[in-house]
Design an enzyme around this catalytic site. Structure first.
Site, PDB file in Angstrom:
ATOM      1  N   GLU A 115       8.016  -2.681  -9.730  1.00 14.46           N
ATOM      2  CA  GLU A 115       8.667  -2.244 -10.979  1.00 14.46           C
ATOM      3  C   GLU A 115       9.931  -1.447 -10.652  1.00 14.46           C
ATOM      4  O   GLU A 115      10.974  -1.615 -11.297  1.00 14.46           O
ATOM      5  CB  GLU A 115       7.695  -1.404 -11.806  1.00 14.46           C
ATOM      6  N   GLU A 135      -2.190  -4.578 -10.183  1.00 13.75           N
ATOM      7  CA  GLU A 135      -2.707  -3.975 -11.420  1.00 13.75           C
ATOM      8  C   GLU A 135      -3.796  -4.854 -12.025  1.00 13.75           C
ATOM      9  O   GLU A 135      -4.804  -4.360 -12.534  1.00 13.75           O
ATOM     10  CB  GLU A 135      -1.584  -3.819 -12.466  1.00 13.75           C
TER      11      GLU A 135
HETATM   12  C1  1HE Z   1      -2.160   5.013  -1.244  1.00 11.43           C
HETATM   13  C2  1HE Z   1      -1.601   3.924  -1.942  1.00 11.43           C
HETATM   14  C3  1HE Z   1      -1.520   4.022  -3.354  1.00 11.43           C
HETATM   15  C4  1HE Z   1      -1.609   3.459   0.166  1.00 11.43           C
HETATM   16  N1  1HE Z   1      -1.966   5.158  -3.939  1.00 11.43           N
HETATM   17  N2  1HE Z   1      -2.590   6.120  -1.870  1.00 11.43           N
HETATM   18  N3  1HE Z   1      -0.982  -0.097  -5.632  1.00 11.43           N
HETATM   19  C5  1HE Z   1      -1.874  -0.789  -4.904  1.00 11.43           C
HETATM   20  O1  1HE Z   1      -2.896  -1.220  -5.388  1.00 11.43           O
HETATM   21  C6  1HE Z   1      -1.553  -0.948  -3.445  1.00 11.43           C
HETATM   22  C7  1HE Z   1      -2.520  -0.156  -2.600  1.00 11.43           C
HETATM   23  N4  1HE Z   1      -2.115  -0.084  -1.203  1.00 11.43           N
HETATM   24  C8  1HE Z   1      -2.294  -1.108  -0.314  1.00 11.43           C
HETATM   25  O2  1HE Z   1      -2.680  -2.210  -0.655  1.00 11.43           O
HETATM   26  C9  1HE Z   1      -1.997  -0.801   1.133  1.00 11.43           C
HETATM   27  O3  1HE Z   1      -2.077   0.610   1.320  1.00 11.43           O
HETATM   28  C10 1HE Z   1      -0.603  -1.284   1.626  1.00 11.43           C
HETATM   29  C11 1HE Z   1      -0.583  -2.817   1.695  1.00 11.43           C
HETATM   30  C12 1HE Z   1       0.536  -0.811   0.692  1.00 11.43           C
HETATM   31  C13 1HE Z   1      -0.306  -0.692   3.035  1.00 11.43           C
HETATM   32  O4  1HE Z   1      -1.389  -0.984   3.919  1.00 11.43           O
HETATM   33  P1  1HE Z   1      -1.534  -0.158   5.272  1.00 11.43           P
HETATM   34  O5  1HE Z   1      -2.691  -0.754   6.036  1.00 11.43           O
HETATM   35  O6  1HE Z   1      -0.219  -0.080   5.974  1.00 11.43           O
HETATM   36  O7  1HE Z   1      -1.870   1.357   4.850  1.00 11.43           O
HETATM   37  P2  1HE Z   1      -3.265   1.988   4.321  1.00 11.43           P
HETATM   38  O8  1HE Z   1      -4.109   2.350   5.496  1.00 11.43           O
HETATM   39  O9  1HE Z   1      -3.892   1.125   3.300  1.00 11.43           O
HETATM   40  O10 1HE Z   1      -2.752   3.307   3.572  1.00 11.43           O
HETATM   41  C14 1HE Z   1      -2.281   4.430   4.291  1.00 11.43           C
HETATM   42  C15 1HE Z   1      -2.544   5.637   3.445  1.00 11.43           C
HETATM   43  O11 1HE Z   1      -1.779   5.516   2.229  1.00 11.43           O
HETATM   44  C16 1HE Z   1      -3.988   5.747   2.993  1.00 11.43           C
HETATM   45  O12 1HE Z   1      -4.280   7.119   2.833  1.00 11.43           O
HETATM   46  P3  1HE Z   1      -5.076   7.952   3.962  1.00 11.43           P
HETATM   47  O13 1HE Z   1      -5.160   9.323   3.395  1.00 11.43           O
HETATM   48  O14 1HE Z   1      -6.389   7.258   4.125  1.00 11.43           O
HETATM   49  O15 1HE Z   1      -4.217   7.883   5.215  1.00 11.43           O
HETATM   50  C17 1HE Z   1      -3.979   5.085   1.637  1.00 11.43           C
HETATM   51  O16 1HE Z   1      -5.041   5.528   0.797  1.00 11.43           O
HETATM   52  C18 1HE Z   1      -2.656   5.562   1.097  1.00 11.43           C
HETATM   53  N5  1HE Z   1      -2.141   4.689   0.046  1.00 11.43           N
HETATM   54  N6  1HE Z   1      -1.270   2.969  -1.050  1.00 11.43           N
HETATM   55  C19 1HE Z   1      -2.478   6.163  -3.206  1.00 11.43           C
HETATM   56  N7  1HE Z   1      -0.987   3.064  -4.097  1.00 11.43           N
HETATM   57  C20 1HE Z   1       3.459   2.539 -13.552  1.00 11.43           C
HETATM   58  S1  1HE Z   1       1.994   1.788 -13.356  1.00 11.43           S
HETATM   59  C21 1HE Z   1       2.006   1.035 -11.807  1.00 11.43           C
HETATM   60  C22 1HE Z   1       0.622   0.579 -11.470  1.00 11.43           C
HETATM   61  C23 1HE Z   1       0.488   0.269 -10.027  1.00 11.43           C
HETATM   62  O17 1HE Z   1       1.378   0.434  -9.247  1.00 11.43           O
HETATM   63  S2  1HE Z   1      -1.037  -0.316  -9.585  1.00 11.43           S
HETATM   64  C24 1HE Z   1      -0.842  -0.800  -7.921  1.00 11.43           C
HETATM   65  C25 1HE Z   1      -1.160   0.318  -6.971  1.00 11.43           C
END
Ligand code: 1HE
Length: 261
Positions: A115, A135
């Site tokens: 977005e 989402e």
């Molecule tokens: C996060 C987030 C997040 C990572 N919110 N903490 N977005 C998503 O559904 C995407 C979610 N994220 C992923 O699918 C993956 O993290 C990635 C593909 C982006 C990256 O993967 P990777 O293996 O490099 O990293 P990771 O191990 O998954 O994440 C590293 C850290 O970032 C980890 O935290 P930690 O404390 O365990 O180290 C994750 O929890 C954190 N992290 N993404 C919070 N999104 C206006 S409305 C919009 C609505 C949306 O955007 S919904 C889609 C949300």
């Protein structure tokens, strides 16, 4: 140089005409929490007047993982509405701010990250880029303007498919369907975006203004209204002294010709 946590702003160029804006939540894959949305809004509201173009980048291997899901607490309908409107206000500053914004995409460009990217004026992606709208599978809906801006890039059918099925587009397919206008090798998105920003910054400010503010509005008008708005904008742009001096420079053989690539 100014630091606006969780965003870093750096000015480049002889006249400090290019702003490099970088999301700096690398440990969280640049996930957007409320502080980041508000910082984006403030930063775009307060860009220095020297700035003529901007690059938007994300620190680390991913451009942006979208909404910070750890902040997704239980909101009632009213709070959810205001949260979405807060995103709208910030991304409106990106799209309809003072300068064209060029996104340097790499790694994840997902959910709210897509977005945000779609509010920019040009998107440059490297080979590692992938796009998704999780989402749909997280039981929510887009709330950062995605339902308005993303179909304008790729069409309603493709966005529907992305959300219904969790489809992920890779960098090549993303460029093919219109999510990015440029595709470059891994690690080169920032340099390419910067080179484009330097070039865009040299345009007459009124031309850039017309492209940012008139063109998207004309695209939503009827043919008759669009043509009329175009004439008004054209008349204003051509009357600026800068337009006249650029035209004279070409006629005097002092300006670059258009060359085939
Ligand atoms: C996060 C987030 C997040 C990572 N919110 N903490 N977005 C998503 O559904 C995407 C979610 N994220 C992923 O699918 C993956 O993290 C990635 C593909 C982006 C990256 O993967 P990777 O293996 O490099 O990293 P990771 O191990 O998954 O994440 C590293 C850290 O970032 C980890 O935290 P930690 O404390 O365990 O180290 C994750 O929890 C954190 N992290 N993404 C919070 N999104 C206006 S409305 C919009 C609505 C949306 O955007 S919904 C889609 C949300």
């Amino acid at each position: 140089m100014k630091n606006t946590h969780p965003i870093h702003l750096e000015l480049r160029g002889e006249q400090q005409e290019v702003a490099v804006i970088r999301l700096t939540r690398k440990a969280k894959r640049n996930a957007i929490n409320d502080a980041l949305v508000l910082a984006l809004r403030t930063l775009f509201d307060e860009l220095p007047t020297t700035v003529r173009a901007a690059v938007l980048d994300g620190e680390g291997e991913h451009f942006c993982a979208g909404l910070d899901l750890s902040e997704l607490k239980e909101r009632d309908a009213g709070q959810g509405l205001h949260h979405s409107r807060m995103w709208h206000a910030a991304l409106e500053r990106v799209q309809f701010g003072t300068v064209p914004v060029i996104a340097a995409l790499h790694g994840a460009v997902v959910g709210g990250g897509l977005e945000l990217a779609s509010a920019c004026h040009i998107r440059v992606a490297d080979d590692t880029t992938f796009y998704a709208l999780p989402e749909g599978t997280r039981g929510i809906f887009v709330g950062g303007g995605g339902s308005v801006r993303i179909p304008k890039l790729i069409g309603t059918a493709r966005m529907t498919d992305m959300m219904l099925t969790g489809r992920v587009y890779n960098a090549q397919d993303g460029e093919r369907i219109g999510l990015a206008q440029y595709l470059v090798p891994q690690g080169q998105a920032f340099e390419k975006a910067l080179a484009l920003a330097v070039r865009v910054a040299q345009n007459a400010p009124l031309t850039n203004y017309a492209l940012m503010h008139a063109l998207p509005r004309i695209a939503e008008q009827t043919t008759d209204q669009g043509l009329f708005t175009e004439s008004l904008m054209a008349a204003i742009a051509q009357s600026a002294p800068e337009a006249k001096s650029r035209m004279s420079a070409f006629l005097d053989g002092k300006a670059a010709k258009v060359k085939p690539t």
